[in-house]
Structures are given as structure tokens and as C-alpha cells.
Design an enzyme around this catalytic site. Structure first.
Site, PDB file in Angstrom:
ATOM      1  N   GLN A   2      -3.463  70.836  76.092  1.00  0.00           N
ATOM      2  CA  GLN A   2      -2.765  69.603  75.714  1.00  0.00           C
ATOM      3  C   GLN A   2      -2.796  69.574  74.188  1.00  0.00           C
ATOM      4  OE1 GLN A   2      -0.915  67.104  76.982  1.00  0.00           O
ATOM      5  NE2 GLN A   2      -0.856  66.237  74.929  1.00  0.00           N
ATOM      6  N   GLN A  46      -0.511  67.995  71.889  1.00  0.00           N
ATOM      7  CA  GLN A  46      -0.186  66.769  71.158  1.00  0.00           C
ATOM      8  C   GLN A  46      -1.419  65.858  71.108  1.00  0.00           C
ATOM      9  OE1 GLN A  46       2.900  64.222  72.794  1.00  0.00           O
ATOM     10  NE2 GLN A  46       3.447  63.413  70.793  1.00  0.00           N
ATOM     11  N   GLU A  94       5.721  66.143  77.472  1.00  0.00           N
ATOM     12  CA  GLU A  94       7.065  66.710  77.455  1.00  0.00           C
ATOM     13  C   GLU A  94       7.126  68.156  76.976  1.00  0.00           C
ATOM     14  OE1 GLU A  94       5.761  64.345  75.523  1.00  0.00           O
ATOM     15  OE2 GLU A  94       6.578  64.346  73.487  1.00  0.00           O
ATOM     16  N   ASN A  95       6.224  69.001  77.403  1.00  0.00           N
ATOM     17  CA  ASN A  95       6.268  70.391  76.962  1.00  0.00           C
ATOM     18  C   ASN A  95       7.641  70.979  77.289  1.00  0.00           C
ATOM     19  OD1 ASN A  95       2.911  70.407  78.053  1.00  0.00           O
ATOM     20  ND2 ASN A  95       3.569  70.420  75.936  1.00  0.00           N
ATOM     21  N   GLU A 131       9.787  61.845  80.324  1.00  0.00           N
ATOM     22  CA  GLU A 131       9.483  63.180  79.782  1.00  0.00           C
ATOM     23  C   GLU A 131      10.765  64.006  79.631  1.00  0.00           C
ATOM     24  OE1 GLU A 131       6.754  63.081  78.527  1.00  0.00           O
ATOM     25  OE2 GLU A 131       5.758  61.574  79.754  1.00  0.00           O
ATOM     26  N   HIS A 140      12.634  63.178  76.472  1.00  0.00           N
ATOM     27  CA  HIS A 140      12.093  63.824  75.276  1.00  0.00           C
ATOM     28  C   HIS A 140      12.810  65.136  74.950  1.00  0.00           C
ATOM     29  CE1 HIS A 140       8.791  61.391  73.811  1.00  0.00           C
ATOM     30  NE2 HIS A 140       8.141  61.394  74.953  1.00  0.00           N
ATOM     31  N   TYR A 158       6.311  52.750  71.506  1.00  0.00           N
ATOM     32  CA  TYR A 158       7.066  52.859  72.758  1.00  0.00           C
ATOM     33  C   TYR A 158       7.998  51.675  72.981  1.00  0.00           C
ATOM     34  CZ  TYR A 158       4.002  56.693  74.251  1.00  0.00           C
ATOM     35  OH  TYR A 158       3.341  57.886  74.330  1.00  0.00           O
TER      36      TYR A 158
HETATM   37  N1  BES Z   1       4.223  62.516  74.482  1.00  0.00           N
HETATM   38  C1  BES Z   1       3.602  61.532  75.283  1.00  0.00           C
HETATM   39  C2  BES Z   1       2.141  61.779  75.524  1.00  0.00           C
HETATM   40  C3  BES Z   1       1.278  61.884  74.282  1.00  0.00           C
HETATM   41  C4  BES Z   1       1.518  61.114  73.160  1.00  0.00           C
HETATM   42  C5  BES Z   1       0.192  62.732  74.272  1.00  0.00           C
HETATM   43  C6  BES Z   1       0.706  61.247  72.030  1.00  0.00           C
HETATM   44  C7  BES Z   1      -0.613  62.852  73.159  1.00  0.00           C
HETATM   45  C8  BES Z   1      -0.354  62.099  72.029  1.00  0.00           C
HETATM   46  C9  BES Z   1       4.314  61.363  76.619  1.00  0.00           C
HETATM   47  O1  BES Z   1       5.681  61.548  76.557  1.00  0.00           O
HETATM   48  C10 BES Z   1       4.084  59.962  77.079  1.00  0.00           C
HETATM   49  O2  BES Z   1       4.508  59.072  76.405  1.00  0.00           O
HETATM   50  N2  BES Z   1       3.434  59.777  78.212  1.00  0.00           N
HETATM   51  C11 BES Z   1       3.145  58.473  78.782  1.00  0.00           C
HETATM   52  C12 BES Z   1       4.035  58.171  79.936  1.00  0.00           C
HETATM   53  C13 BES Z   1       5.308  57.504  79.607  1.00  0.00           C
HETATM   54  C14 BES Z   1       6.069  57.205  80.892  1.00  0.00           C
HETATM   55  C15 BES Z   1       5.184  56.265  78.778  1.00  0.00           C
HETATM   56  C16 BES Z   1       1.733  58.509  79.327  1.00  0.00           C
HETATM   57  O3  BES Z   1       1.143  59.576  79.368  1.00  0.00           O
HETATM   58  O4  BES Z   1       1.233  57.465  79.723  1.00  0.00           O
HETATM   59 ZN    ZN Z   2       6.687  59.971  75.531  1.00  0.00          ZN
END
Ligand code: BES
Ligand code: ZN
Length: 615
Positions: A148, A150, A280-281, A305, A308, A390
Site C-alpha cells: 500500500q 499511498q 485506485e492502483n 476507485e 480515479h 472528499y
Molecule cells: N486513494 C484513496 C485511499 C487512500 C488515500 C490511501 C490516502 C492512502 C492515503 C481511496 O481512493 C479512497 O478514497 N478510499 C476510501 C473509499 C472511498 C469510497 C471514499 C476508503 O478507503 O475509505
Molecule cells: Zn479516493
């Protein structure tokens, strides 16, 4: 033009903005390609191998070394080459470790150097890696490894310029035990045989945080012509049933914002300890199994995802201050995809839940962290992981939609993705482009857009969009009536309620329900036994607040069976508010901690005040 003037005033240092979370010096030397040759050692829990980087000079200053980000890596040697064939050892230096950021690795270059090879091994505290024993997987027979990267953890498994402002292509050779399959954020051939020796190519330039690898007992199921799902054998059937609309989602987003530019789109369902809902890999989204509700009610996560692939992966935040450019746009796109595929009512309901959640978070967030263009200097980028980037980000785009109308905003967004495709941009660059392509020419509308306020002020503008959804209103009314003792459990109008209505109902209950009301709800609707992770999460939060003991066992199970930060953090925080809760939190955590991903461990350690010496 007044706008351009304003923008310069808003971003005095736009031209020299640098990434506070990287040591890299892309203004002098930039990495364009990485060739990885890695051995996955499950016995030692180490990745060993070579990263051969193709570099390019971006300034005339030939004295500048290549500066890479690393954290906890053991560097064996560095060598350089002009032609990629003959390499000579280089006298690299590794700086003293700095908290959060790690150690800069400096490799001196000569005039003609084009390739730099680093031989290295990952350390025991690589926060990008989670090594799972067979017992921690669904199948219980094979180990599992996933990365992971990010936000700034790529540097804990690859020596790299770990800033989203730099993009590179990559190729990889990954060696694993023969019976396991490796997949990456690159080209994955769905028909691939298990050989223990895998090769990957990622031909589109991506930022380092999108480098990803997973190794395990994985099976593939086709969903559409260019879509499919990977998971452990016992999970893949359920996942394929849940994700049937995946191809349709891709088409919906293409129709709105231009072609999907990444070839295949597959989803890998992760082991339950995956610390995020989704990641979003590129070409291969990683998704938590907690989205498998059985009724497709949580698939907005896939829409997110997938979105993204446009906002984030195609047009990328240049630094973590600009994170809202990734996530705010993505939430907006996500809801547009949901509207196309599942209808307006579903998208509206999710927008209402989003705004509600944002309002709650704003209520106790320091002012400076309520700003889209947030300052994260000296902090972990994940500290910026709130509803602000977000939901406030998405509301900003919804506001622009309200001011300019959908057709105009959609055309703008499509042009934006096209214009900045495969580039990383700052908030200032976005604002300039916005001015030029949407605001310019109509001063009245431009004023109504309130760009400065949205980007740089805390809270929400007074005319921020306030989405509504009729079926959620009913759930909210029901919650009020129930809390006020006006309706009995049996009379609650829950017939055919969607999980979104249930969520809103639970969200709308006060934190101090009259004694007995939790118990009555549970007895009638079996909330403690729900299979929907989001509903369960809300219910467990309420249960902690109300000391609803019948949920205790399920709470403990939920805290040990899955590792999503978003679920763990609020539950532990709520427990910590009372002395008995604190005791429980520490007992559960002592058991669960070894099962969590390092990123979740870091966050929960801080919440429960965990100190190594104590336990
Ligand atoms: N890119 C993010 C996850 C992330 C952000 C990981 C920052 C590490 C650092 C991913 O796209 C995301 O936003 N995931 C959300 C779900 C989404 C439906 C809001 C999550 O994991 O809760
Ligand atoms: Zn996201």
C-alpha cells in the site's frame, strides 16, 4: 483578467511549490522509468532486489546528485551507467533518518549518467508491506503479501522519487513461490499460469504512490471484455456476483468524461486486514472485502476507485496539499457514475450521507484543517484524510454545477482530463485552468463560483449545495420520532428500507437514547447481526455510546476480523472515552494489533496511547 491577478495573489509561490513530503530534486534530475527485479521472500518477510532507474537531467546544474526517498531500506550498493550495460559502483550516501520522511539517498552522477541501479532489501518496519501468514487469509493454506504505497510509503519498498509530482513508467520481474500468483498496478494477463516468475509492464507514466504489488493464492473471474476480479478462491465467486455492473460503470464514466485510458480494469479483493476501503492502483483497484455486502449496496466504492482512473491517476495531485484534486473530483465522479448506473435516488442518498458526515467532521476539526488547500508540512499526509478533501471537494464541483449547469461543467471536466492527462498539477494550476476555461467571460457567475472561499477558507460557504433525498428524509423523521418515544419499534416504517436509509436512520439517532431503546431496535431488526459493514459500523458506534452490551461480542469480532482504518479509528476512539471502554479497547487491541496493517497500527497506537514497553 482580474481573476488571474487574484490567483497570483492567492498562490504567491505557485511557480516554486515543492513537495514537503519528499527529498527528491526533480527540478534537477528526474526518474522516468524504473525497472524492478524483486525476490519475494516469505520466510524472512523481505523483498530483495534491484531497482534500475532511467534518469533525465532537468537543469543545467551537473553537480546535482540523484536524490531518492527511502525509509528503512537496507541499501547494498548503488551503481551508475551511461548505456545501461556497463555499470560502475557509485559512492552513494544515505542521510540520517528524519521522522515521517525517512532518509534521502544521494547518488552522484557524471555528465553522461543515464541509469542508476540500487541493490537493496526492505526492512522489518516497511509500512507499505503487509505479510500475512496462511492463517490470516481466507484459504488458510498460503501466505499473502500486498503493498500500500499511498501516500508516502512507496519509499519503504522501492528507492524512488516518492512525490506525486514525478511520474514514471515501470517494468518488473517478480519472483515468488511457484504456487502463488503475483499481480501489479500494470498489465496483468488474466490467463496467466502460476510459475513463480512474473513480468509486468506499465507503459503509462504514473506517480510512485500508484506502484502496487500483491502476491497470494489468487483466482481470476471475468466480468466484461476488459474487466474482471481477482480474489482468493473462496471469495472470488461472491465478489464476481457483487461486481456484475463493473463494465457498465466503466462505460458510464467514459460516456461522461472521455475514454478509459488504461487498457484493462480489474479489481483485486484483498484480505480483511486491508487498511483502506479501496485503493485506485492503476488497472487493478485493491478493494476491502468489507464491500461485499451481498446486495451490491456498497459498490459506490468501486465507482469511486474507478473514477480515479480519470481524477487522480490521469490528472494527479502534484503534492499532498492538493489531495482534494484527487479525492474531491473523484467523489463527484463517483456519484455521477452511481447516478448513471443505479439511478438518481441512489446517488442523491449517498450525497446526503456524504454531506452529513462532512458536517459532523467539521464540527470538531481545527479551522486550518477545514481548508481544501491544506497545509500538511511536518505531518503525515494521512492526517489530511478527512471528509474535507472528499466531501467538501465534491461539494465545490457540485456548486460549480449549480452555477454553470451540468452540460457546461461536464464539458469543462472532460476538457480538463484531456488537457492534463498524465500530468501532476497543483491547486494553483487547477485554479488558473478553471479561470481560463469556465469562469472567464461572465463576471457575475465567476463571482458566484466563490473559488477563493472554497479553496482557501475553512467551513462551508453559506450557499454550499445541500443535497436532499426523499427516502432519507423518511428515515430521519423515523429516527426523530423513535428517539422522542412517539413510535414503537414495531411501528417504524422500515419495510424495504435500503442500507442507505438504515445508515441515515442510525446516523440521525441521538447519542443519548432513552434506556432500552437500543435493545428494542436490536431485538426487532437484529442490527448486531447485520452483514453490511457500514451499517454494522454505525450500529457499533451507537452501541458503545449507549453501553449496549449485547453488541459487545460482535464489536470485538469486528475489531479483530477486519482492519479498515475508517472503521477502526472511530470505534477505538469511542471506546477510549470511558474507563471501562478504555480497558476493553486495550484488551482487544492487544489481540488484534498483530493482525492489523502497519498503517492502521500507526493510527490506532496513537488513539489508544500504545507503548511497546507496556504490554
Ligand atoms: N486513494 C484513496 C485511499 C487512500 C488515500 C490511501 C490516502 C492512502 C492515503 C481511496 O481512493 C479512497 O478514497 N478510499 C476510501 C473509499 C472511498 C469510497 C471514499 C476508503 O478507503 O475509505
Ligand atoms: Zn479516493
Amino acid at each position: 483578467m482580474t481573476h488571474v491577478f487574484l490567483l497570483v495573489a492567492m498562490f504567491p509561490s505557485a511557480a516554486v511549490e515543492r513537495d514537503a513530503h519528499s527529498f527528491a530534486n526533480p527540478r534537477h534530475v528526474v526518474v522516468r522509468h524504473a525497472e524492478l527485479d524483486l525476490q519475494i521472500d516469505f520466510a524472512e518477510k523481505v523483498i530483495r532486489g534491484d531497482a534500475t532507474l532511467t534518469i533525465e537531467r532537468t537543469s543545467a546544474d551537473r553537480k546535482q546528485p540523484l536524490v531518492l526517498d527511502t525509509r528503512g531500506l537496507a541499501i547494498q550498493f548503488a551503481e551508475t551507467s551511461d548505456d545501461g550495460k556497463v555499470f560502475a559502483k557509485a559512492e552513494f550516501t544515505l542521510d540520517k533518518e528524519v521522522p515521517i520522511l525517512g532518509s534521502a539517498l544521494r547518488v552522484p552522477l557524471n555528465d553522461k549518467t543515464r541509469y542508476v541501479r540500487i541493490r537493496y532489501a526492505t526492512g522489518p518496519n516497511s509500512t507499505a508491506l503487509q505479510w500475512l501468514s496462511p492463517g490470516q487469509t481466507a484459504g488458510k493454506k498460503q501466505p499473502y503479501l500486498f503493498t500500500q504505497s499511498q501516500a508516502i510509503d512507496a519509499r519503504t519498498w522501492i528507492p524512488i522519487q516518492d512525490t506525486p509530482g514525478v511520474r514514471l513508467t515501470y517494468s518488473a520481474r517478480i519472483r515468488t513461490p511457484n504456487e502463488l500468483l503475483a499481480v501489479m498496478s500494470a498489465g496483468n494477463d488474466p490467463g496467466r499460469k502460476r510459475t513463480g516468475d512474473y513480468r509486468f509492464e506499465m507503459k503509462q507514466p504514473i506517480p510512485a504512490y500508484l506502484l502496487a504489488l500483491a502476491v497470494g493464492d489468487l483466482e481470476f473471474r471475468k466480468l466484461g471484455p476488459r474487466t474482471g476480479v481477482y480474489a482468493e478462491p473462496s471469495v472470488v465467486g461472491k465478489a464476481a456476483a457483487e461486481f456484475v455492473e463493473l463494465e457498465e460503470m466503466v462505460r458510464a464514466c467514459e460516456k461522461l468524461y472521455g475514454p478509459y485510458r488504461w487498457d484493462r480494469y480489474d479489481v483485486l479483493v484483498m484480505p480483511p486486514s486491508f487498511p483502506f476501503g479501496g485503493m485506485e492502483n492503476p488497472r487493478l483497484t485493491f478493494a476491502s472485502p468489507t464491500v461485499l455486502a451481498g446486495d451490491k449496496s456498497l459498490v459506490s466504492l468501486l465507482a469511486h476507485e474507478l473514477a480515479h482512473s480519470w481524477s487522480g491517476n490521469l490528472v494527479t495531485n502534484a503534492t499532498w496539499r492538493d489531495f482534494w484534486l484527487n479525492e474531491g473530483f473523484t467523489v463527484y465522479l463517483e456519484r455521477r457514475i452511481m447516478e448513471s448506473v443505479y439511478g438518481r435516488a441512489r446517488a442523491d442518498a449517498e450525497a446526503v450521507l456524504g454531506r452529513r458526515s462532512l458536517e459532523r467532521e467539521l464540527a470538531d476539526l481545527p479551522k486550518q484543517d477545514q481548508i481544501l488547500h491544506i497545509d500538511l508540512t511536518g505531518r503525515q499526509p494521512v492526517d489530511g484524510l478527512t471528509d474535507v478533501p472528499y466531501e467538501k471537494g465534491a461539494l465545490f464541483l457540485k456548486h460549480l454545477e449549480a452555477v454553470y449547469g451540468r452540460p457546461k461543467l461536464d464539458a469543462f471536466l472532460k476538457g480538463y482530463f484531456e488537457h492534463f492527462a498524465f500530468r501532476s498539477i497543483t491547486t494553483a494550476e487547477f485554479a488558473l485552468y478553471l479561470d481560463e476555461h469556465l469562469l472567464k467571460g461572465d463576471a457575475v457567475k465567476a463571482k458566484a463560483a466563490k473559488v477563493e472561499e472554497w479553496l482557501h477558507q475553512p467551513g462551508l460557504p453559506s450557499d454550499a449545495p445541500n443535497p436532499t433525498a426523499d427516502d432519507l428524509k423518511k428515515a430521519e423523521q423515523a429516527a426523530r420520532d423513535y428517539a422522542a418515544g412517539k413510535v414503537a419499534t414495531a411501528a417504524l416504517p422500515v419495510k424495504n428500507w435500503s442500507p442507505q436509509q438504515w445508515l441515515h436512520f442510525l446516523n440521525s439517532l441521538p447519542g443519548d437514547l432513552k434506556p432500552g431503546l437500543m435493545k428494542l431496535l436490536d431485538e426487532r431488526f437484529h442490527l448486531t447481526a447485520t452483514g453490511n459493514s457500514e451499517v454494522l459500523f454505525q450500529w457499533l458506534l451507537l452501541s458503545i455510546k449507549h453501553r449496549h452490551a449485547p453488541a459487545d461480542d460482535r464489536l470485538e469480532a469486528f475489531l479483530t476480523e477486519q482492519g479498515r482504518r475508517k472503521f477502526l479509528m472511530p470505534l477505538y476512539s469511542e471506546l477510549m472515552k470511558s474507563p471501562e471502554g478504555k480497558e476493553r479497547a486495550l484488551t482487544i487491541y492487544a489481540k488484534a494489533r498483530p493482525l492489523y496493517h502497519p498503517v492502521s497500527v500507526e493510527s490506532i497506537d496513537a488513539i489508544v496511547g500504545w507503548k511497546k514497553e507496556e504490554r
